[in-house]
Enzyme design. Structure first.
Site, PDB file in Angstrom:
ATOM      1  N   THR A 104      37.554  32.745  37.631  1.00  0.00           N
ATOM      2  CA  THR A 104      36.980  32.415  38.270  1.00  0.00           C
ATOM      3  C   THR A 104      37.037  31.278  39.566  1.00  0.00           C
ATOM      4  OG1 THR A 104      35.054  33.830  38.338  1.00  0.00           O
ATOM      5  CG2 THR A 104      34.845  31.753  39.803  1.00  0.00           C
ATOM      6  N   LYS A 145      32.848  36.158  45.384  1.00  0.00           N
ATOM      7  CA  LYS A 145      32.443  36.198  43.581  1.00  0.00           C
ATOM      8  C   LYS A 145      31.476  35.141  43.855  1.00  0.00           C
ATOM      9  CE  LYS A 145      31.949  35.177  39.013  1.00  0.00           C
ATOM     10  NZ  LYS A 145      32.816  35.184  38.533  1.00  0.00           N
ATOM     11  N   LYS A 155      29.202  25.972  37.327  1.00  0.00           N
ATOM     12  CA  LYS A 155      30.585  25.931  37.160  1.00  0.00           C
ATOM     13  C   LYS A 155      30.840  26.472  39.407  1.00  0.00           C
ATOM     14  CE  LYS A 155      34.790  28.236  36.818  1.00  0.00           C
ATOM     15  NZ  LYS A 155      36.109  28.884  36.116  1.00  0.00           N
TER      16      LYS A 155
END
Length: 290
Positions: free
Chosen positions: A87, A162, A237
């Site tokens: 990611t 995502k 994050k």
């Protein structure tokens, strides 16, 4: 297939092991000294990539992806595919995709959802960006490592999906935790609160599948002292990635921005580091209006 796998940590290790169990020839490399069942460990990323049909990376961030890609791409054979399951920021995914295309290689950005349990059980969901040809080459491997793979569009689309998904998740978890803390102060029983909200317009994945209140709803990290699960620092994050993308795209995301700020405070200034992201509930329980 001959597969190179770079990054064999808590996620990458089980994913690589599942590929090896299905008979693929997997060469692995990690900066740490690790062993993975069925995977032949080699001394460098380039060595893992040499002669591979597909190279899979699972890395911590976009800058490391760019650095590793600079080593991998010259070592890969023409027509091979680089599949990044990390990611990372959308800009890094697109930059590596351009470098891969210039080298005559295929590229897929394919971040995952499902956590460590999904990696071990082969039940991950892959959100993939790249050409139809690149996705088709990676799809048989997605089918081994996961239960669903969605081709979201061109390079960068997987990362876009995502971070948009996880921005929603961060915002809804905060709202769910706030609501339980308010219900407590109003004298409302938590189980009654769940029974109403889980079948009403407040329904969400955060409430129904991952309820942050211990002893309420299905089993979740709240029932295990908020051990992750999905760590609060990982949510932070992803929220930072969402806001980085929002700046790049000139998108107004005030709730995402506020969620990022709250998780930053929770992780960096309070006791959220190492806790599940649903541990926002005990945080709000302890706080008053000020």
């Amino acid at each position: 297939m001959k597969i190179g796998f770079i990054g064999l940590g808590n996620m990458g290790g089980p994913m690589a092991a599942n590929l090896a169990k299905e008979g693929h020839d997997v060469l692995g490399f990690d900066m740490a000294s690790v062993t993975v069942e069925g995977v032949t460990m080699v001394g460098s990323a380039a060595e893992a990539a040499a002669g591979a049909d597909v190279v899979i990376t699972m890395l911590p961030n976009g800058q490391i992806l760019r650095t590793v890609a600079a080593e991998l791409l010259p070592a890969m054979q023409a027509g091979a595919a680089l599949v990044d399951c990390s990611t990372v920021d959308v800009d890094s995914a697109r930059a590596v995709a351009e470098q891969a295309a210039a080298a005559g290689l295929l590229f897929v950005d394919a971040p995952v959802s499902g956590g460590i349990g999904g990696a071990a059980g082969g039940t991950l969901t892959f959100m993939a960006g790249g050409s139809a040809e690149a996705f088709a080459k990676a799809k048989p491997l997605f089918d081994i490592m996961g239960q669903k793979a969605v081709h979201c569009g061109e390079a960068g689309a997987g990362q876009s999906a995502k971070i948009c998904n996880n921005m929603i998740l961060g915002v809804t978890m905060i709202a769910t935790c706030e609501a339980f803390a308010l219900a407590d102060k109003l004298g409302l029983d938590r189980q009654k609160m769940f029974d109403v909200v889980s079948t009403s317009s407040g329904y969400s994945w955060s409430m129904n599948a991952y309820c942050p209140a211990p002893g309420v709803g299905p089993q979740s990290p709240a029932d295990n002292d908020y051990k992750p699960g999905f760590a609060a620092e990982l949510m932070l994050k992803d929220l930072r990635l969402s806001q980085q993308a929002a700046v790049s795209a000139d998108a107004d995301t005030p709730m995402g921005e506020l969620a990022q700020a709250l998780y930053a405070k929770f992780v960096e200034n309070e006791d959220g580091l190492g806790m599940d992201f649903s541990a926002m509930l005990p945080r709000f329980e302890k706080r008053g209006r000020s």
